[in-house]
Scaffold this motif. Structure first.
Motif, PDB file in Angstrom:
ATOM      1  N   SER A 140       4.132 -12.292 -17.717  1.00  0.00           N
ATOM      2  CA  SER A 140       4.028 -10.879 -18.082  1.00  0.00           C
ATOM      3  C   SER A 140       3.587  -9.961 -16.948  1.00  0.00           C
ATOM      4  O   SER A 140       3.766  -8.752 -17.041  1.00  0.00           O
ATOM      5  CB  SER A 140       3.055 -10.729 -19.253  1.00  0.00           C
ATOM      6  OG  SER A 140       1.778 -11.225 -18.891  1.00  0.00           O
ATOM      7  N   ALA A 141       3.001 -10.507 -15.877  1.00  0.00           N
ATOM      8  CA  ALA A 141       2.465  -9.654 -14.811  1.00  0.00           C
ATOM      9  C   ALA A 141       2.894 -10.187 -13.441  1.00  0.00           C
ATOM     10  O   ALA A 141       3.095 -11.394 -13.278  1.00  0.00           O
ATOM     11  CB  ALA A 141       0.946  -9.613 -14.899  1.00  0.00           C
ATOM     12  N   SER A 145      -3.722 -14.090  -6.964  1.00  0.00           N
ATOM     13  CA  SER A 145      -4.309 -13.041  -7.808  1.00  0.00           C
ATOM     14  C   SER A 145      -3.184 -12.270  -8.489  1.00  0.00           C
ATOM     15  O   SER A 145      -2.011 -12.427  -8.156  1.00  0.00           O
ATOM     16  CB  SER A 145      -5.171 -12.086  -6.974  1.00  0.00           C
ATOM     17  OG  SER A 145      -4.390 -11.455  -5.983  1.00  0.00           O
ATOM     18  N   PHE A 146      -3.552 -11.439  -9.452  1.00  0.00           N
ATOM     19  CA  PHE A 146      -2.575 -10.540 -10.049  1.00  0.00           C
ATOM     20  C   PHE A 146      -2.314  -9.409  -9.057  1.00  0.00           C
ATOM     21  O   PHE A 146      -3.223  -8.944  -8.377  1.00  0.00           O
ATOM     22  CB  PHE A 146      -3.090  -9.963 -11.373  1.00  0.00           C
ATOM     23  CG  PHE A 146      -3.146 -10.970 -12.484  1.00  0.00           C
ATOM     24  CD1 PHE A 146      -1.976 -11.437 -13.073  1.00  0.00           C
ATOM     25  CD2 PHE A 146      -4.353 -11.461 -12.939  1.00  0.00           C
ATOM     26  CE1 PHE A 146      -2.016 -12.374 -14.093  1.00  0.00           C
ATOM     27  CE2 PHE A 146      -4.412 -12.391 -13.958  1.00  0.00           C
ATOM     28  CZ  PHE A 146      -3.240 -12.853 -14.537  1.00  0.00           C
ATOM     29  N   GLY A 156      -1.263  -6.378  -9.807  1.00  0.00           N
ATOM     30  CA  GLY A 156      -1.588  -5.071 -10.380  1.00  0.00           C
ATOM     31  C   GLY A 156      -2.535  -5.283 -11.538  1.00  0.00           C
ATOM     32  O   GLY A 156      -3.568  -5.928 -11.401  1.00  0.00           O
ATOM     33  N   GLU A 157      -2.128  -4.780 -12.675  1.00  0.00           N
ATOM     34  CA  GLU A 157      -2.927  -4.985 -13.886  1.00  0.00           C
ATOM     35  C   GLU A 157      -2.958  -6.470 -14.239  1.00  0.00           C
ATOM     36  O   GLU A 157      -1.951  -7.154 -14.110  1.00  0.00           O
ATOM     37  CB  GLU A 157      -2.322  -4.192 -15.051  1.00  0.00           C
ATOM     38  CG  GLU A 157      -2.411  -2.694 -14.879  1.00  0.00           C
ATOM     39  CD  GLU A 157      -3.842  -2.196 -14.889  1.00  0.00           C
ATOM     40  OE1 GLU A 157      -4.643  -2.663 -15.721  1.00  0.00           O
ATOM     41  OE2 GLU A 157      -4.158  -1.340 -14.038  1.00  0.00           O
ATOM     42  N   PRO A 158      -4.100  -6.959 -14.673  1.00  0.00           N
ATOM     43  CA  PRO A 158      -4.190  -8.378 -15.043  1.00  0.00           C
ATOM     44  C   PRO A 158      -3.253  -8.715 -16.197  1.00  0.00           C
ATOM     45  O   PRO A 158      -3.022  -7.911 -17.083  1.00  0.00           O
ATOM     46  CB  PRO A 158      -5.639  -8.550 -15.486  1.00  0.00           C
ATOM     47  CG  PRO A 158      -6.371  -7.360 -14.990  1.00  0.00           C
ATOM     48  CD  PRO A 158      -5.369  -6.268 -14.813  1.00  0.00           C
ATOM     49  N   GLY A 159      -2.744  -9.913 -16.143  1.00  0.00           N
ATOM     50  CA  GLY A 159      -1.888 -10.427 -17.202  1.00  0.00           C
ATOM     51  C   GLY A 159      -2.589 -11.545 -17.939  1.00  0.00           C
ATOM     52  O   GLY A 159      -3.815 -11.594 -18.002  1.00  0.00           O
TER      53      GLY A 159
END
Length: 91
Positions: free
Chosen positions: A30-31, A50-51, A53-56
């Motif tokens: 999803s991310a 790491s993610f 952007g926004e965490p998934g």
């Protein structure tokens, strides 16, 4: 498992160490993710995931982290994207 690289970069720091990153998406996740690479000589690589952007999903993140430990082909694909960016001068 399809990987799409959206950004990659590699450089050498003032001490000659390799420092790079690859931002990518993974089919079914999803991310987007970011993997950073570090190596003193370009032979043995440390990495951090790491993610981007926004965490998934934490479950998907842990699944990918485990896969990177086991799947040399996936790891090399992401590392090669960063190394190719250095070679092409795109970073």
């Amino acid at each position: 498992m399809s990987v799409v690289v959206t950004e990659a970069a590699m450089r050498r720091d003032e001490e000659g160490n390799y420092v790079g990153r690859t931002v990518f998406t993974l089919e079914g996740h999803s991310a987007p993710y970011e993997i950073t690479f570090y190596s003193k000589r370009g032979k043995e690589w440390d990495y951090s995931l790491s993610f981007a952007g926004e965490p998934g999903s934490e479950e998907q993140f842990l699944e990918l982290d485990a896969k990177l430990e086991e799947d040399d082909e996936l790891f090399d694909q992401l590392l090669d994207a960063a190394l190719d960016a250095e070679d092409s001068g795109l970073n």
